[in-house]
Write a protein that holds these residues in place. Structure first.
Motif, PDB file in Angstrom:
ATOM      1  N   THR A  42     -36.612 -27.659 -22.912  1.00 38.70           N
ATOM      2  CA  THR A  42     -35.481 -26.791 -23.241  1.00 38.70           C
ATOM      3  C   THR A  42     -34.548 -27.549 -24.183  1.00 38.70           C
ATOM      4  N   THR A  43     -33.685 -26.819 -24.852  1.00 40.50           N
ATOM      5  CA  THR A  43     -32.632 -27.425 -25.651  1.00 40.50           C
ATOM      6  C   THR A  43     -31.359 -26.619 -25.446  1.00 40.50           C
ATOM      7  N   THR A  44     -30.237 -27.298 -25.561  1.00 36.80           N
ATOM      8  CA  THR A  44     -28.946 -26.642 -25.412  1.00 36.80           C
ATOM      9  C   THR A  44     -28.334 -26.475 -26.800  1.00 36.80           C
ATOM     10  N   VAL A  45     -27.940 -25.243 -27.106  1.00 36.94           N
ATOM     11  CA  VAL A  45     -27.367 -24.904 -28.406  1.00 36.94           C
ATOM     12  C   VAL A  45     -25.876 -24.645 -28.239  1.00 36.94           C
ATOM     13  N   THR A  46     -25.080 -25.258 -29.105  1.00 28.13           N
ATOM     14  CA  THR A  46     -23.649 -24.968 -29.127  1.00 28.13           C
ATOM     15  C   THR A  46     -23.280 -24.448 -30.512  1.00 28.13           C
ATOM     16  N   ILE A  47     -22.257 -23.602 -30.552  1.00 30.06           N
ATOM     17  CA  ILE A  47     -21.789 -23.012 -31.806  1.00 30.06           C
ATOM     18  C   ILE A  47     -20.276 -23.172 -31.850  1.00 30.06           C
ATOM     19  N   ALA A  48     -19.763 -23.647 -32.982  1.00 35.51           N
ATOM     20  CA  ALA A  48     -18.318 -23.842 -33.110  1.00 35.51           C
ATOM     21  C   ALA A  48     -17.876 -23.482 -34.520  1.00 35.51           C
ATOM     22  N   THR A  49     -16.592 -23.138 -34.659  1.00 30.65           N
ATOM     23  CA  THR A  49     -16.001 -22.915 -35.973  1.00 30.65           C
ATOM     24  C   THR A  49     -14.662 -23.615 -36.015  1.00 30.65           C
ATOM     25  N   SER A  50     -14.276 -24.080 -37.190  1.00 30.43           N
ATOM     26  CA  SER A  50     -12.983 -24.752 -37.326  1.00 30.43           C
ATOM     27  C   SER A  50     -11.848 -23.755 -37.519  1.00 30.43           C
ATOM     28  N   SER A  51     -12.164 -22.473 -37.624  1.00 28.57           N
ATOM     29  CA  SER A  51     -11.141 -21.440 -37.811  1.00 28.57           C
ATOM     30  C   SER A  51     -10.555 -21.034 -36.458  1.00 28.57           C
TER      31      SER A  51
END
Length: 105
Positions: A42-51
């Motif tokens: 498995t892999t863990t995915v993260t999503i981020a934005t600087s806004s």
């Protein structure tokens, strides 16, 4: 900011000018998608934005995300190969779409 001048006809050959100030639409930064690829189990995915105050929406089926896609609320665990596509939206301003493929080996 954009300043626009408007000419108003008052009649009898007289005119009045008024300036209108329009704020520039703020840009929203495209999301950054992180996670290990290729992966074994498995892999863990993260999503981020600087806004700030932008909501992130994503898809994992290859379709383009919009405000009707899944709202990102925390890390995503993948156990199969998938392509994650994400968009950040604040108000009615959307970022560019980010995409990252995760491959299970």
């Amino acid at each position: 900011e954009i300043i626009e001048t408007e000419k108003i006809d008052l009649g009898n050959g007289k005119y009045k000018y008024q300036q209108i100030l329009y704020p520039l639409q703020e840009k929203v930064s495209a999301p950054q998608i992180s996670g290990t690829t290729p992966f074994a189990d498995t892999t863990t995915v993260t999503i981020a934005t600087s806004s700030s105050n932008a909501k992130i929406y994503y898809t994992d089926d290859g379709s383009e995300p919009d405000q009707h896609a899944t709202l990102y609320s925390g890390p995503i665990t993948l156990s199969a190969s998938k392509t994650i596509k994400a968009i950040a939206i604040r108000g009615n301003v959307a970022s560019a779409v980010s995409s990252k493929s995760f491959v299970k080996q």
